[in-house]
Design a protein around this motif. Sequence first.
Motif, PDB file in Angstrom:
ATOM      1  N   VAL A   1       0.845  -1.194   0.000  1.00 57.48           N
ATOM      2  CA  VAL A   1       0.000   0.000   0.000  1.00 57.48           C
ATOM      3  C   VAL A   1       0.881   1.246   0.000  1.00 57.48           C
ATOM      4  O   VAL A   1       0.646   2.205  -0.744  1.00 57.48           O
ATOM      5  CB  VAL A   1      -0.944  -0.013   1.216  1.00 57.48           C
TER       6      VAL A   1
ATOM      7  N   ARG B   1       2.388   1.467  -3.615  1.00 61.06           N
ATOM      8  CA  ARG B   1       1.492   1.792  -4.740  1.00 61.06           C
ATOM      9  C   ARG B   1       0.632   3.021  -4.483  1.00 61.06           C
ATOM     10  O   ARG B   1       0.472   3.862  -5.361  1.00 61.06           O
ATOM     11  CB  ARG B   1       0.586   0.589  -5.044  1.00 61.06           C
ATOM     12  N   GLN B   2       0.062   3.099  -3.297  1.00 57.24           N
ATOM     13  CA  GLN B   2      -0.859   4.211  -3.019  1.00 57.24           C
ATOM     14  C   GLN B   2      -0.120   5.437  -2.482  1.00 57.24           C
ATOM     15  O   GLN B   2      -0.671   6.524  -2.477  1.00 57.24           O
ATOM     16  CB  GLN B   2      -1.922   3.776  -1.999  1.00 57.24           C
ATOM     17  N   GLY B   3       1.098   5.217  -1.996  1.00 51.32           N
ATOM     18  CA  GLY B   3       1.865   6.329  -1.468  1.00 51.32           C
ATOM     19  C   GLY B   3       2.945   6.795  -2.420  1.00 51.32           C
ATOM     20  O   GLY B   3       2.821   7.824  -3.090  1.00 51.32           O
TER      21      GLY B   3
END
Lengths: 436, 204
Positions: B165, B168-170
Motif C-alpha cells: 500500500v 502503490r498508493q503512497g
Amino acid sequence: MPRQSVPRLLLLLPTATYRTAAFVEAARRLGVDLTVASERPSTFQDANPGGLVTLDLSHPERAAAEALAFAREHPLQGVVGVDDDTAIVAAAIAGTLGLCGNDVAAARAARDKHEQRTLLAAAGVPVPRFTRYGVEDDARQLAAGVSYPCVLKPLRLAASRGVIRADTPAQFVAAFARVKRILDDAGCGMRDARGVGDGASPIPHPASRYLLVEDFVPGREYALEGLLVAGELQMLALFDKPDPLDGPYFEETMYVTPSRLPGDTRGAVAACAARAAAALGLREGPVHAELRVNSRGPWLIELAARPIGGRCSAALRFEIGETGKGKGETLSLEEVVIRHALGMELPALEREPQASGVMMIPVPDAGVLQEVRGVEAARSVPLVEEVVITAHPGQELVPWPEGARYPGFIFARGGTPEAVEAALRAAHQRLQFVLM
Amino acid sequence: MNPAEIRISAEPIDTGRCKFVVSEPVHAGGVRRFASPDDARGSPLAEAIFAIPDADVGEVIVSGNLVTVVKRSPAPWQTVGKAVGQAIRAALAGAEPAVAPKPTAPAAPGTDDDALYERVADLFESQVNPMVARHGGRVELIDVQDAVVMVRMAGGCQGCGMADVTLRQGIEAMLQQHVPDVKGVVDITDHAAGSNPYFAAAKK
C-alpha cells in the motif's frame, strides 16, 4: 460532470491482514482506481486523499457514514472486504452507497458463530448440535449437562483460535477456563465504553464474551471456495484437508484441490453450502465454507462471507475462458472478487486443470523465531512452487489454540492431488525452525 | 568461482515477478535494469535469462546479490526459477562479468534518467522519507533506469504488511503527481529479512 471511465474500488484492508499484496496487485492488473481503507491512517493519506482513507472498521455504520462522505469527493463503484470483520463493513458501505453487496444482517449472521448456527439449524442445514454459554458461567456445572465429545469455540475469533475439543467433563472445565483466558488475551475483556479513547482498541463486541459448545462431528473436513452472484452460489474450488482435524486443537495444515471426493458427494457439499448461504441471506460476493463429510452426508461447520484466508488464495488460478485475453492467462481469486464487486464481466471461472495445494506451515513450538533453515531445500522439492516464510526473525511463535499466526506457507502444483500433497509434506519436512 | 558453492534463494512475489537472492555478489556497480534482449546484450546473465525458453521474460533487474525477473508467461516459477538459477551460476562462473557496467551514453530523448534521479531523490528526501519515518521506515532510491524507479525499503517498511500500500498508493502516487515522467516503481526489498515491520500480519 465528467464521465468516469475507470471504476474506483474501495478495498477494506485491516493493517493486520495477509491479503494486502494479492488484492493491491489484482487491482493493478485490472486497471481500476483503488482506494485503500484501513483502521489506522497511512502516512501518505494527505498526499493521496483519493487513494487512501481511514475508516472506523470496528463500527460498520460509522465506517459507512465515513465512506459516504469520502464518496462525495471520490465516487466509488465497488467495495470489497477481505476478512470476517470487514465483510460486515463492506455490507454496510454497499448498502449506504447502493453498491453490490450483502445485507448487513446477513454479513453479521455469517460473522457470529451462534447466530449462524441458529439460522442454519432453523433452515434445516445440517449443523452440529450447539449451545451458547457466557464465559462467566460456571463451567463445572455446565460440564455435567454437555454431551461428549464436544468442541468449545469462541464466537468471534478467527483461524480456529481458541477452538478446543473436550472428551470428558474434566477436559471441558479445563478447556472452558483456557478459552476464557484466550478471550482475555485477545482483548475481548469487558470494558467500560466511556473509558475507551480514540486511540484505544475497539470496544469488544458483546458476542466476544460468549462461546459455543457443540457436538464434535466426526469425519473428514473440506473447504469450499465460492462466489455468490445474485443469490446463486458458484463453486470455484473444493479443497480436501488431508490431515485429520480431530483435535484437541484445530490448527489447519493443508488444502489440496481438486477434491478426491466422489462427484455426487462434491455436489452434495456444494448444495449444502448453497443452502447455508441462502439461509444466512447472503447474495453477493465471495464465500468460504468449511464442511465435514461422514456417513450421514455433509455438515456445515462454518461459512464466511469472505475469500479464503492467509496467503492460501495463491493456490487458486482461474482460466480466462471467453473473456478474450491471451491463451494461458489466468485470473487470481482476488481479481475475480474485484471484478464481481465492480460489476465487470466475469469469465467462466473454471479453475486451472492442474491440481494445486497449500500448506499453512504449523507452528513448530512456542518460542521466538531465530531463523528458518532448509527453505531452499524445501523449494527444490519437485512440484513445489513457492515457500513463503511470513514470520520474521524475533517474532514470537505461539502454538494453537492460543496462537493464530502461521509462520509461513508452502505452495505446490502438479498432475494429481496425491502428488501435490506428497510434495507439500516433503517440503515441510525439509524446513527447520530455530527458536530461542 | 565454483558454481556448486553458489546458493540461490527464489522468492516469488507473484506469478509474474520473482526475486533471486544469491549468496555471492552478482553486480557491484549499482542497479542495472534490462527491459529487452537488446538491452541485455553484453551482459551474459541478462542475455541468458531473456533466452529462457517459454518464459517470455520482460525485465531483469540486478542489484548487488539480488536478481529480479519479470515474466509474462504463465509458466510456474518452479520451472522458470531453475533455469534462472542455472543462468546465474553459469554467468558467475564465466570469465566475463555477469553484468556489464551501465552504459554512459546519453539516454534517449524524454528518458533522461540522471535528471529523473535528481528529481526523485529530491522528492524522497523532502516528502517520502519524512512520511515513512513516522512509522520508523525508510525508502532508499536505488536507481532510475529507463524512467523506472528502483527502491529498497528499510526499517518499519521492510516486511510490513502494508508495504504494498505504501509503495502503490503512497510512493507511486506521489511520483505520478510530482515526477510524471516516471514510468513505474520497482521494489527490490528483501521483505522476508525485515525484523521490525510496523504492521505484522496476524490473521488467518
